[in-house]
Scaffold this active site. Structure first.
Site, PDB file in Angstrom:
ATOM      1  N   GLU A  19       0.928  -1.121  -0.040  1.00 45.68           N
ATOM      2  CA  GLU A  19       0.031   0.068  -0.247  1.00 45.68           C
ATOM      3  C   GLU A  19       0.749   1.409   0.037  1.00 45.68           C
ATOM      4  OE1 GLU A  19      -3.551  -2.019   2.511  1.00 45.68           O
ATOM      5  OE2 GLU A  19      -2.023  -1.159   3.621  1.00 45.68           O
ATOM      6  N   ASP A 223     -12.575  -8.020   1.355  1.00 47.20           N
ATOM      7  CA  ASP A 223     -13.195  -9.274   1.779  1.00 47.20           C
ATOM      8  C   ASP A 223     -14.473  -9.001   2.394  1.00 47.20           C
ATOM      9  OD1 ASP A 223     -10.695  -8.807   3.847  1.00 47.20           O
ATOM     10  OD2 ASP A 223     -12.649  -9.455   4.730  1.00 47.20           O
TER      11      ASP A 223
HETATM   12  N1  ADE Z   1      -8.387  -6.271   7.124  1.00 43.96           N
HETATM   13  C1  ADE Z   1      -9.053  -6.688   5.738  1.00 43.96           C
HETATM   14  N2  ADE Z   1      -9.759  -7.398   6.098  1.00 43.96           N
HETATM   15  C2  ADE Z   1      -9.878  -7.797   7.102  1.00 43.96           C
HETATM   16  C3  ADE Z   1     -10.534  -8.609   8.156  1.00 43.96           C
HETATM   17  N3  ADE Z   1     -11.460  -9.611   7.641  1.00 43.96           N
HETATM   18  N4  ADE Z   1     -10.572  -8.806   9.503  1.00 43.96           N
HETATM   19  C4  ADE Z   1      -9.670  -7.756   9.984  1.00 43.96           C
HETATM   20  N5  ADE Z   1      -9.113  -6.978   9.339  1.00 43.96           N
HETATM   21  C5  ADE Z   1      -9.019  -6.773   7.883  1.00 43.96           C
END
Ligand code: ADE
Length: 259
Positions: A19, A223
């Protein structure tokens, strides 16, 4: 170091190397300071003084990094750009969420204090400063409008980025990568307005609040914080989240009034 610091310096925090990398090549008058096992890269981005750093992952790493940025570099505002898991079906992978409110979802000193409250402060939520929030929202909206300049149509198809949306609201942080629907559902029950989870934002927010500094947390949804959460995570960070960070922050600095 204090003598070489310009007023109005923005601290830029990234949790993952991918990033930070995109922005690093745009930094002018670059100077690197190695402190507490981190490289603090000082310089200018589109004419504005910045110090950018890789915090590492989790609340302790984020809080420690924030404190170093404040005390060694006298930053007067902080921006974190990274990824988050969606906790609401309205937020799709590829959407962007900006934290208007930040909370630590794993702090629980109940029954002594209410769940989520930082003991002895009376606070569970930290608020982004309005002006900075507005400026970053505007920069993000312009970025979304110009997605076709940043991604090929093959990439837009591959990552399903045709209808990207900006959301603003509550982000919760904790020292857990959430990848389990039952954990997610419990959190959502306790915090119905929760939009996304990540692992650093609320720690940065708490330290900034202690120092009366403006902060903003920008997150790309990578996600859905459920059993599919690990799939192609690194590819997504590299190919989608990193160009998002670059595009949004470029828009932000290019439009920021110089002091
Ligand atoms: N960063 C990106 N996805 C995440 C997740 N599912 N839980 C915690 N931090 C995250």
């Amino acid at each position: 170091m204090s003598n070489s610091i310009k007023p109005n310096t923005t601290g830029l925090i990234f949790a993952m190397r991918e990033e930070q990398e995109g922005l690093q090549s745009f930094i002018q008058n670059k100077k690197v300071h190695h402190i507490a096992k981190r490289d603090f890269i000082q310089g200018e981005l589109w004419g504005h003084p910045v110090v950018m750093v890789l915090s590492g992952i989790g609340k302790v790493a984020a809080a420690s990094t924030t404190s170093l940025l404040i005390h060694h570099f006298q930053v007067n505002q902080l921006i974190l750009s990274g990824v988050a898991g969606s906790t609401d079906p309205v937020l799709k992978v590829g959407d962007i969420v900006i934290g208007k409110e930040l909370l630590q979802h794993d702090i629980d000193a109940s029954p002594l204090f209410p769940r989520f409250e930082i003991p002895l402060t009376g606070k569970s939520r930290f608020f982004a400063q309005k002006d900075l929030l507005n400026e970053v929202q505007n920069a993000t909206t312009r970025f979304i409008q110009s997605m076709k300049q940043h991604f090929s149509s093959a990439q837009l198809d591959e990552f399903q980025l045709q209808n990207v949306k900006l959301h603003t609201g509550l982000i919760a942080s904790g020292d857990q990568f959430i990848h389990d629907s039952s954990v997610l559902n419990q959190l959502k029950q306790a915090l119905p307005d929760l939009l996304a989870v990540e692992m650093e934002g609320a720690a940065i927010a708490q330290v900034c609040e202690e120092h009366d500094l403006a902060f903003v947390i920008i997150r790309t949804i990578s996600d859905s914080a459920n059993e599919t959460a690990h799939i192609d995570f690194l590819s997504f960070v590299k190919n989608v989240a990193a160009p998002y960070s670059l595009g949004i922050l470029k828009n932000y600095f290019e439009n920021r009034i110089k002091s």
